[in-house]
Design an enzyme around this catalytic site. Structure first.
Site, PDB file in Angstrom:
ATOM      1  N   LYS A  10     -12.210   1.565 -14.133  1.00 18.91           N
ATOM      2  CA  LYS A  10     -12.541   0.193 -13.710  1.00 18.91           C
ATOM      3  C   LYS A  10     -12.918  -0.657 -14.929  1.00 18.91           C
ATOM      4  CE  LYS A  10     -11.760   0.453  -9.427  1.00 18.91           C
ATOM      5  NZ  LYS A  10     -10.795  -0.396  -8.758  1.00 18.91           N
ATOM      6  N   VAL A  12     -29.616  15.650   1.071  1.00 21.03           N
ATOM      7  CA  VAL A  12     -30.208  14.528   0.326  1.00 21.03           C
ATOM      8  C   VAL A  12     -30.288  14.965  -1.134  1.00 21.03           C
ATOM      9  CG1 VAL A  12     -32.283  13.122   0.004  1.00 21.03           C
ATOM     10  CG2 VAL A  12     -31.498  13.684   2.317  1.00 21.03           C
ATOM     11  N   ASP A  69       4.205   1.646  -4.162  1.00 22.24           N
ATOM     12  CA  ASP A  69       3.186   1.984  -5.155  1.00 22.24           C
ATOM     13  C   ASP A  69       3.109   0.841  -6.168  1.00 22.24           C
ATOM     14  OD1 ASP A  69       1.970   3.268  -7.574  1.00 22.24           O
ATOM     15  OD2 ASP A  69       2.054   5.028  -6.280  1.00 22.24           O
ATOM     16  N   GLY A  74     -24.901  13.020 -12.544  1.00 20.84           N
ATOM     17  CA  GLY A  74     -24.392  11.672 -12.829  1.00 20.84           C
ATOM     18  C   GLY A  74     -25.068  10.578 -12.021  1.00 20.84           C
ATOM     19  N   ASP A 111       0.873  -1.185   0.000  1.00 22.21           N
ATOM     20  CA  ASP A 111       0.000   0.000   0.000  1.00 22.21           C
ATOM     21  C   ASP A 111       0.903   1.225   0.000  1.00 22.21           C
ATOM     22  OD1 ASP A 111      -1.910   2.101   0.875  1.00 22.21           O
ATOM     23  OD2 ASP A 111      -3.252   0.412   1.245  1.00 22.21           O
ATOM     24  N   TYR A 170     -13.499   7.689 -13.219  1.00 23.95           N
ATOM     25  CA  TYR A 170     -13.269   6.603 -12.253  1.00 23.95           C
ATOM     26  C   TYR A 170     -13.900   5.312 -12.759  1.00 23.95           C
ATOM     27  CZ  TYR A 170     -14.168   3.416  -8.451  1.00 23.95           C
ATOM     28  OH  TYR A 170     -14.268   2.266  -7.713  1.00 23.95           O
ATOM     29  N   GLY A 181      -6.148   1.489  -5.526  1.00 26.27           N
ATOM     30  CA  GLY A 181      -6.692   2.370  -6.561  1.00 26.27           C
ATOM     31  C   GLY A 181      -7.292   3.592  -5.908  1.00 26.27           C
ATOM     32  N   LEU A 182      -7.568   4.580  -6.724  1.00 31.27           N
ATOM     33  CA  LEU A 182      -8.247   5.786  -6.231  1.00 31.27           C
ATOM     34  C   LEU A 182      -9.725   5.635  -6.539  1.00 31.27           C
ATOM     35  CD1 LEU A 182      -5.681   8.476  -7.473  1.00 31.27           C
ATOM     36  CD2 LEU A 182      -5.856   7.427  -5.187  1.00 31.27           C
ATOM     37  N   SER A 241     -16.453  -2.660  -9.873  1.00 29.29           N
ATOM     38  CA  SER A 241     -17.548  -1.881  -9.286  1.00 29.29           C
ATOM     39  C   SER A 241     -18.797  -2.006 -10.130  1.00 29.29           C
ATOM     40  CB  SER A 241     -17.100  -0.417  -9.245  1.00 29.29           C
ATOM     41  OG  SER A 241     -18.174   0.435  -8.953  1.00 29.29           O
TER      42      SER A 241
HETATM   43  P1  NAD Z   1      -9.507   2.799  -0.059  1.00 34.02           P
HETATM   44  O1  NAD Z   1      -9.096   4.095  -0.643  1.00 34.02           O
HETATM   45  O2  NAD Z   1      -9.888   2.766   1.369  1.00 34.02           O
HETATM   46  O3  NAD Z   1      -8.387   1.679  -0.303  1.00 34.02           O
HETATM   47  C1  NAD Z   1      -7.525   1.703  -1.401  1.00 34.02           C
HETATM   48  C2  NAD Z   1      -6.112   1.538  -0.870  1.00 34.02           C
HETATM   49  O4  NAD Z   1      -5.216   1.513  -1.975  1.00 34.02           O
HETATM   50  C3  NAD Z   1      -5.680   2.670   0.040  1.00 34.02           C
HETATM   51  O5  NAD Z   1      -5.119   2.137   1.218  1.00 34.02           O
HETATM   52  C4  NAD Z   1      -4.638   3.431  -0.770  1.00 34.02           C
HETATM   53  O6  NAD Z   1      -3.645   4.012   0.044  1.00 34.02           O
HETATM   54  C5  NAD Z   1      -4.099   2.342  -1.672  1.00 34.02           C
HETATM   55  N1  NAD Z   1      -3.562   2.794  -2.948  1.00 34.02           N
HETATM   56  C6  NAD Z   1      -4.130   3.654  -3.822  1.00 34.02           C
HETATM   57  N2  NAD Z   1      -3.350   3.784  -4.911  1.00 34.02           N
HETATM   58  C7  NAD Z   1      -2.276   2.978  -4.713  1.00 34.02           C
HETATM   59  C8  NAD Z   1      -1.125   2.679  -5.484  1.00 34.02           C
HETATM   60  N3  NAD Z   1      -0.913   3.239  -6.687  1.00 34.02           N
HETATM   61  N4  NAD Z   1      -0.227   1.804  -4.998  1.00 34.02           N
HETATM   62  C9  NAD Z   1      -0.424   1.228  -3.779  1.00 34.02           C
HETATM   63  N5  NAD Z   1      -1.491   1.476  -3.009  1.00 34.02           N
HETATM   64  C10 NAD Z   1      -2.409   2.345  -3.478  1.00 34.02           C
HETATM   65  O7  NAD Z   1     -10.709   2.244  -0.960  1.00 34.02           O
HETATM   66  P2  NAD Z   1     -11.670   1.007  -0.721  1.00 34.02           P
HETATM   67  O8  NAD Z   1     -13.031   1.544  -0.476  1.00 34.02           O
HETATM   68  O9  NAD Z   1     -11.069   0.068   0.227  1.00 34.02           O
HETATM   69  O10 NAD Z   1     -11.672   0.388  -2.186  1.00 34.02           O
HETATM   70  C11 NAD Z   1     -10.806  -0.670  -2.554  1.00 34.02           C
HETATM   71  C12 NAD Z   1     -10.982  -0.957  -4.029  1.00 34.02           C
HETATM   72  O11 NAD Z   1     -12.349  -1.276  -4.286  1.00 34.02           O
HETATM   73  C13 NAD Z   1     -10.662   0.226  -4.937  1.00 34.02           C
HETATM   74  O12 NAD Z   1     -10.018  -0.262  -6.085  1.00 34.02           O
HETATM   75  C14 NAD Z   1     -12.007   0.797  -5.279  1.00 34.02           C
HETATM   76  O13 NAD Z   1     -12.010   1.456  -6.515  1.00 34.02           O
HETATM   77  C15 NAD Z   1     -12.856  -0.450  -5.317  1.00 34.02           C
HETATM   78  N6  NAD Z   1     -14.275  -0.199  -5.056  1.00 34.02           N
HETATM   79  C16 NAD Z   1     -14.622   0.520  -3.939  1.00 34.02           C
HETATM   80  C17 NAD Z   1     -15.965   0.793  -3.702  1.00 34.02           C
HETATM   81  C18 NAD Z   1     -16.378   1.636  -2.532  1.00 34.02           C
HETATM   82  O14 NAD Z   1     -17.446   2.241  -2.580  1.00 34.02           O
HETATM   83  N7  NAD Z   1     -15.607   1.695  -1.445  1.00 34.02           N
HETATM   84  C19 NAD Z   1     -16.940   0.303  -4.581  1.00 34.02           C
HETATM   85  C20 NAD Z   1     -16.545  -0.449  -5.696  1.00 34.02           C
HETATM   86  C21 NAD Z   1     -15.193  -0.688  -5.921  1.00 34.02           C
HETATM   87  C1  WQD Z   2     -25.669   6.718  -2.507  1.00 35.15           C
HETATM   88  C2  WQD Z   2     -27.000   7.453  -2.575  1.00 35.15           C
HETATM   89  C3  WQD Z   2     -26.830   9.621  -3.587  1.00 35.15           C
HETATM   90  C4  WQD Z   2     -24.283  11.358  -0.472  1.00 35.15           C
HETATM   91  C5  WQD Z   2     -20.474   5.558  -5.383  1.00 35.15           C
HETATM   92  C6  WQD Z   2     -19.686   5.420  -6.648  1.00 35.15           C
HETATM   93  C7  WQD Z   2     -19.610   3.978  -7.071  1.00 35.15           C
HETATM   94  C8  WQD Z   2     -19.092   3.096  -5.942  1.00 35.15           C
HETATM   95  C9  WQD Z   2     -19.845   3.331  -4.669  1.00 35.15           C
HETATM   96  C10 WQD Z   2     -16.722   2.852  -6.117  1.00 35.15           C
HETATM   97  C11 WQD Z   2     -27.237   8.181  -3.897  1.00 35.15           C
HETATM   98  C12 WQD Z   2     -27.212   9.757  -2.121  1.00 35.15           C
HETATM   99  C13 WQD Z   2     -25.063  10.501  -1.222  1.00 35.15           C
HETATM  100  C14 WQD Z   2     -24.891  12.473   0.179  1.00 35.15           C
HETATM  101  C15 WQD Z   2     -27.019  11.769  -0.733  1.00 35.15           C
HETATM  102  N1  WQD Z   2     -17.733   3.389  -5.610  1.00 35.15           N
HETATM  103  N2  WQD Z   2     -26.397  10.702  -1.347  1.00 35.15           N
HETATM  104  N3  WQD Z   2     -26.243  12.625   0.004  1.00 35.15           N
HETATM  105  O1  WQD Z   2     -23.069   7.241  -5.863  1.00 35.15           O
HETATM  106  O2  WQD Z   2     -24.233   5.019  -5.425  1.00 35.15           O
HETATM  107  O3  WQD Z   2     -21.796   5.090  -5.621  1.00 35.15           O
HETATM  108  O4  WQD Z   2     -19.876   4.736  -4.358  1.00 35.15           O
HETATM  109  O5  WQD Z   2     -16.672   2.072  -7.034  1.00 35.15           O
HETATM  110  O6  WQD Z   2     -18.785   3.929  -8.184  1.00 35.15           O
HETATM  111  O7  WQD Z   2     -20.321   6.186  -7.653  1.00 35.15           O
HETATM  112  O8  WQD Z   2     -22.823   6.053  -3.621  1.00 35.15           O
HETATM  113  O9  WQD Z   2     -22.877   6.706  -1.266  1.00 35.15           O
HETATM  114  O10 WQD Z   2     -22.272   8.446  -3.014  1.00 35.15           O
HETATM  115  O11 WQD Z   2     -24.618   7.612  -2.880  1.00 35.15           O
HETATM  116  O12 WQD Z   2     -28.228  11.978  -0.837  1.00 35.15           O
HETATM  117  O13 WQD Z   2     -24.246  13.291   0.850  1.00 35.15           O
HETATM  118  O14 WQD Z   2     -26.991   8.478  -1.556  1.00 35.15           O
HETATM  119  O15 WQD Z   2     -27.495  10.571  -4.363  1.00 35.15           O
HETATM  120  O16 WQD Z   2     -28.613   8.112  -4.162  1.00 35.15           O
HETATM  121  P1  WQD Z   2     -23.054   5.924  -5.226  1.00 35.15           P
HETATM  122  P2  WQD Z   2     -23.064   7.240  -2.639  1.00 35.15           P
END
Ligand code: NAD
Ligand code: WQD
Length: 345
Positions: free
Chosen positions: A153, A217, A58, A294, A31, A149, A82-83, A124
């Site tokens: 993915k 909301v 990284d 979006g 990480d 983003y 990832g970010l 995702s």
């Molecule tokens: P997070 O930001 O908490 O965890 C990601 C970790 O990766 C962090 O610890 C960060 O420091 C590390 N990182 C980022 N870029 C890096 C790099 N280039 N090299 C090494 N480490 C790096 O996010 P999360 O919520 O735990 O998500 C994990 C994965 O799941 C991500 O790829 C994210 O896109 C994916 N994902 C997350 C969600 C969500 O809503 N949390 C939903 C769908 C997919």
């Molecule tokens: C959930 C609902 C908002 C915040 C995102 C990424 C998706 C995935 C998960 C990584 C929606 C509403 C939210 C607030 C609100 N991440 N909302 N007030 O947009 O479904 O998904 O996170 O892969 O790619 O797009 O999640 O938690 O932002 O929103 O009313 O302050 O809550 O409009 O209906 P989302 P979210």
């Protein structure tokens, strides 16, 4: 078995590392701490009594990955690094493509050289774009995605699909998460967003603990029963269990494996506010604001493929998602910079 976990100190990665250890695997964490804290390593130790091996590196540093592969006999990789901020990716797409796409390519090149054939990738539900119908199955079309983003993915999914075709003995698993929420039931690890949370659950938690005045909301004029957006919220413990199940079932089963990880249930923003207010025993102040650009009205998963093929089911209820988030928030009002509330030997 040794599992390389990129992004293993992040939100989902850390919960998965704990469950890997509990299931007898040995995680090796990479990480760069871009969105996490070194404190997580101690918290993982507090939960598991195991000092996980950690490299601050990284994933775009291919040489460093090669060194790690040569030092450890890695059986498979879980790639969380990832970010993940949709808004940040709109403002700075190149950073997102570099980190998420180039980072993944660097990782799979290093894996190829080290002859490691099993990869689980954090994808995702965003890859589905606006779905034609709900619940969403894995066969639904992907693309037409609203953010850089999400496109990052989708691009990695496509690269990995082509790579799997070219190396038929590899096992590549694309796990499409719906909306991860919740925290470890101990309250020791959880989600620690930097700055203003982008997502609903951490924002509600910060309102509940008094760090923010009220929740906005985003729209109450969607074609849903109460007019607010509907999502499939899944407890991070269930998500972590889904990774362990995928690794156990598929590590030595070559092919491209695609799974939704969701509960199959949709919850509106208003239902989430209500559930959280019960969990924390307080009102959550909110105001209705315009829709967020979006956003999609509603989507939730059909998780039956994961149930059939991985013998995995989401077990945690919406109330447990809220209760566990609340416990984490109360114990750690300032995230990982909060004083530890768990005992240390
Ligand atoms: P997070 O930001 O908490 O965890 C990601 C970790 O990766 C962090 O610890 C960060 O420091 C590390 N990182 C980022 N870029 C890096 C790099 N280039 N090299 C090494 N480490 C790096 O996010 P999360 O919520 O735990 O998500 C994990 C994965 O799941 C991500 O790829 C994210 O896109 C994916 N994902 C997350 C969600 C969500 O809503 N949390 C939903 C769908 C997919
Ligand atoms: C959930 C609902 C908002 C915040 C995102 C990424 C998706 C995935 C998960 C990584 C929606 C509403 C939210 C607030 C609100 N991440 N909302 N007030 O947009 O479904 O998904 O996170 O892969 O790619 O797009 O999640 O938690 O932002 O929103 O009313 O302050 O809550 O409009 O209906 P989302 P979210």
């Amino acid at each position: 078995m040794n599992v390389l976990v990129t992004g293993g100190l992040g939100y989902i990665g850390s919960h998965t590392v704990v469950q890997l250890i509990e299931n007898g695997f040995t995680p090796v964490i990479v990480d760069n701490l871009a969105n996490s804290s070194i404190e997580v390593l101690d918290r993982i130790k507090a939960l598991t009594d195991h000092q996980a091996c950690f490299y601050e590196a990284d994933v775009r540093d291919e040489k460093c990955l090669e060194d790690i592969f040569s030092k450890h006999n890695i059986d498979g990789v879980m790639h969380f690094a990832g970010l993940k901020s949709v808004a940040e990716s709109v403002a700075d797409p190149l950073t997102y493509f570099d980190n998420n796409v180039s980072g993944s390519l660097s990782l799979v090149r290093a894996m190829t050289r080290a002859n490691v054939k099993c990869l689980i990738f954090s994808s995702s539900a965003t890859v589905y774009g606006e779905p034609e119908r709900v619940p969403i199955t894995e066969e639904a079309s992907t693309g037409n995605i609203a953010s850089p983003y999400g496109r990052s993915k989708h691009m990695v999914e496509q690269c990995l699909t082509d790579l799997q075709s070219a190396t038929p003995d590899s096992s590549i698993c694309l796990l499409r998460y719906f909306n991860p929420v919740g925290a470890h039931p101990s309250g020791v690890i959880g989600e620690d967003p930097k700055g203003t949370p982008n997502n609903l659950m951490p924002f509600i938690a910060q309102v509940a603990v008094g760090k923010r005045e009220k929740l906005s909301v985003f729209g109450n004029d969607y074609p849903t029963p109460d007019g607010t957006g509907i999502r499939d919220y899944i407890h991070v413990m269930d998500l972590a269990a889904g990774h362990v199940a995928a690794f156990q079932k598929l590590a030595d089963k070559s092919g491209l494996h695609v799974f939704n990880l969701g509960t199959g249930k949709g919850t509106s923003v208003m239902q989430m506010i209500y559930t959280f207010s019960v969990a924390c025993d307080a009102n959550i102040p909110f105001e209705i604001c315009p829709r967020r650009a979006g956003d999609i009205a509603e989507y939730w998963a059909d998780p039956s493929k994961a149930s059939r093929e991985l013998d995995w089911h989401a077990r945690y209820s919406l109330m447990e998602m809220a209760e566990d988030t609340w416990r984490w928030q109360v114990n750690n009002p300032n995230g990982y910079t909060s004083p530890r509330t768990f005992s240390e030997e």
